[in-house]
Design a protein around this motif. Structure first.
Motif, PDB file in Angstrom:
ATOM      1  N   LEU A  18       3.263 -15.265 -14.956  1.00 24.98           N
ATOM      2  CA  LEU A  18       3.389 -13.860 -15.360  1.00 24.98           C
ATOM      3  C   LEU A  18       2.890 -13.350 -16.604  1.00 24.98           C
ATOM      4  O   LEU A  18       3.408 -14.301 -17.714  1.00 24.98           O
ATOM      5  CB  LEU A  18       4.983 -13.588 -14.868  1.00 24.98           C
ATOM      6  CG  LEU A  18       5.178 -13.544 -13.384  1.00 24.98           C
ATOM      7  CD1 LEU A  18       6.911 -13.385 -13.370  1.00 24.98           C
ATOM      8  CD2 LEU A  18       4.587 -12.566 -12.867  1.00 24.98           C
ATOM      9  N   LYS A  26       4.982  -7.468 -24.992  1.00 20.86           N
ATOM     10  CA  LYS A  26       4.491  -8.366 -23.847  1.00 20.86           C
ATOM     11  C   LYS A  26       5.356  -9.908 -23.996  1.00 20.86           C
ATOM     12  O   LYS A  26       5.626 -10.275 -25.015  1.00 20.86           O
ATOM     13  CB  LYS A  26       3.125  -8.636 -24.275  1.00 20.86           C
ATOM     14  CG  LYS A  26       2.093  -7.509 -23.688  1.00 20.86           C
ATOM     15  CD  LYS A  26       0.827  -7.890 -23.826  1.00 20.86           C
ATOM     16  CE  LYS A  26      -0.115  -6.765 -23.761  1.00 20.86           C
ATOM     17  NZ  LYS A  26      -1.647  -7.238 -23.618  1.00 20.86           N
ATOM     18  N   SER A  54       6.058   0.427 -18.059  1.00 26.67           N
ATOM     19  CA  SER A  54       5.912  -1.202 -17.920  1.00 26.67           C
ATOM     20  C   SER A  54       4.926  -1.492 -16.768  1.00 26.67           C
ATOM     21  O   SER A  54       4.607  -0.671 -15.767  1.00 26.67           O
ATOM     22  CB  SER A  54       7.340  -1.653 -17.345  1.00 26.67           C
ATOM     23  OG  SER A  54       7.806  -1.212 -16.255  1.00 26.67           O
ATOM     24  N   LYS A  55       4.507  -2.598 -16.842  1.00 25.72           N
ATOM     25  CA  LYS A  55       3.427  -3.064 -16.039  1.00 25.72           C
ATOM     26  C   LYS A  55       3.601  -4.778 -15.800  1.00 25.72           C
ATOM     27  O   LYS A  55       3.920  -5.420 -16.921  1.00 25.72           O
ATOM     28  CB  LYS A  55       1.765  -2.486 -16.219  1.00 25.72           C
ATOM     29  CG  LYS A  55       1.612  -3.077 -17.537  1.00 25.72           C
ATOM     30  CD  LYS A  55      -0.137  -2.735 -17.941  1.00 25.72           C
ATOM     31  CE  LYS A  55      -0.631  -3.207 -19.139  1.00 25.72           C
ATOM     32  NZ  LYS A  55      -1.902  -2.715 -19.586  1.00 25.72           N
ATOM     33  N   SER A  56       3.028  -5.359 -14.767  1.00 26.16           N
ATOM     34  CA  SER A  56       3.031  -6.813 -14.871  1.00 26.16           C
ATOM     35  C   SER A  56       1.776  -7.396 -14.150  1.00 26.16           C
ATOM     36  O   SER A  56       1.217  -6.682 -13.200  1.00 26.16           O
ATOM     37  CB  SER A  56       4.344  -7.311 -14.016  1.00 26.16           C
ATOM     38  OG  SER A  56       4.190  -6.573 -12.636  1.00 26.16           O
ATOM     39  N   GLU A  85       4.271  -9.902 -18.636  1.00 23.41           N
ATOM     40  CA  GLU A  85       4.769  -8.183 -18.539  1.00 23.41           C
ATOM     41  C   GLU A  85       4.848  -7.784 -19.659  1.00 23.41           C
ATOM     42  O   GLU A  85       4.921  -8.134 -20.920  1.00 23.41           O
ATOM     43  CB  GLU A  85       6.496  -8.729 -18.110  1.00 23.41           C
ATOM     44  CG  GLU A  85       6.364  -9.397 -16.363  1.00 23.41           C
ATOM     45  CD  GLU A  85       7.954  -9.443 -16.126  1.00 23.41           C
ATOM     46  OE1 GLU A  85       8.834  -9.068 -16.805  1.00 23.41           O
ATOM     47  OE2 GLU A  85       8.173  -9.679 -14.694  1.00 23.41           O
ATOM     48  N   GLU A  86       4.660  -6.499 -19.488  1.00 17.91           N
ATOM     49  CA  GLU A  86       4.643  -5.543 -20.655  1.00 17.91           C
ATOM     50  C   GLU A  86       5.724  -4.241 -20.425  1.00 17.91           C
ATOM     51  O   GLU A  86       5.449  -3.511 -19.604  1.00 17.91           O
ATOM     52  CB  GLU A  86       3.131  -5.084 -20.994  1.00 17.91           C
ATOM     53  CG  GLU A  86       2.976  -4.187 -22.135  1.00 17.91           C
ATOM     54  CD  GLU A  86       1.662  -3.606 -22.560  1.00 17.91           C
ATOM     55  OE1 GLU A  86       1.373  -2.371 -23.091  1.00 17.91           O
ATOM     56  OE2 GLU A  86       0.741  -4.326 -21.906  1.00 17.91           O
ATOM     57  N   ASN A 112       4.522  -0.693 -12.682  1.00 17.61           N
ATOM     58  CA  ASN A 112       5.753  -0.441 -12.326  1.00 17.61           C
ATOM     59  C   ASN A 112       6.244   1.098 -12.614  1.00 17.61           C
ATOM     60  O   ASN A 112       6.785   1.691 -11.692  1.00 17.61           O
ATOM     61  CB  ASN A 112       6.729  -1.368 -13.040  1.00 17.61           C
ATOM     62  CG  ASN A 112       6.460  -2.920 -12.748  1.00 17.61           C
ATOM     63  OD1 ASN A 112       6.262  -3.251 -11.455  1.00 17.61           O
ATOM     64  ND2 ASN A 112       6.333  -3.532 -13.719  1.00 17.61           N
TER      65      ASN A 112
END
Length: 247
Positions: free
Chosen positions: A85, A93, A58-60, A87-88, A54
């Motif tokens: 999902l 996390k 952040s990333k997912s 997400e971090e 993202n």
């Protein structure tokens, strides 16, 4: 003897039916959904894994996202969406299932001249049918009008227009997609696409992506896709792979 003849008749009928229906058409891997309806009496699953960055913090991961479809008749299909999902955000996390979506797709028109092949897709999320970390406050609807034009024997133009709600506020986010599809061979397909999300009171975000599909047989297809954000607030990039099959 009669039992053997009956079994043989059913087997031949199944083969003839399989030969008469078109190869599988899926709503993945692009963001542009297809107006095609799952053939009557068939069950179709479209599943895939997405890795999205993202921003710098952040990333997912979607591990996986699955669309379950059943053809009721030639004009109507039932739909169910499930997604796990991960997400971090800032090295923290959270994992779990997002709310399940139930919905339908209805055929509106066949392609005729300048009139595109058109269907309507509607879903409703169930806020409590989710992991604690991903529950929403309200039921959240989403809808799209999905359209497709045949440009040449190998090329098509598809586009979607619609809106969705996040389950926390009454403000809609409007959606658009526009994709060009090209059949490289009878089994290998490709596309390039631009799409975006336009919240009512926030800045819009826009992305571009592309991918390929490979038809293993008329009822089983693999896909691979990737995209990048073209506006500052869009996700930086994503990579996805998956498969679709029907029985």
């Amino acid at each position: 003897m009669k039992t053997k003849i009956t079994i043989l008749f059913l087997f031949i009928s199944t083969l003839i039916y399989a030969q008469n229906i078109e190869p599988i058409q899926a709503d993945r891997p692009d963001q542009t959904e297809t107006p095609a309806i799952v053939p009557k009496g068939m069950f179709q699953v479209e599943t895939g894994f997405t890795f999205q960055k993202n921003d710098a913090f952040s990333k997912s991961l979607s591990l996986p996202s699955s669309l379950w479809k059943y053809g009721v008749n030639e004009n109507f299909e039932l739909r169910l969406i499930t997604e796990f999902l991960s997400e971090e955000i800032n090295n923290e996390k959270i994992n779990g299932f997002s709310p399940i979506y139930v919905g339908l797709k209805v055929k509106l028109t066949d392609e005729k001249g300048i009139i595109p092949k058109t269907s309507f897709i509607g879903h409703l999320s169930l806020p409590n049918v989710a992991s604690k970390e991903f529950k929403t406050e309200f039921f959240a609807p989403e809808f799209r009008f999905v359209m497709q034009h045949t440009l040449t024997e190998k090329m098509s133009l598809s586009y979607n227009l619609g809106a969705e709600w996040d389950g926390f506020s009454a403000e809609p986010t409007f959606i658009y997609t526009n994709a060009i599809g090209y059949s490289i061979t009878e089994k290998l397909g490709s596309y390039i696409e631009i799409f975006g999300f336009m919240p009512q009171n926030k800045k819009s975000n826009h992305s571009i992506d592309g991918g390929i599909t490979y038809l293993i047989n008329p009822n089983f297809m693999l896909d691979l896709s990737s995209g990048i954000g073209i506006s500052k607030n869009a996700p930086k990039n994503y990579f996805a792979f998956g498969f679709s099959f029907r029985i």
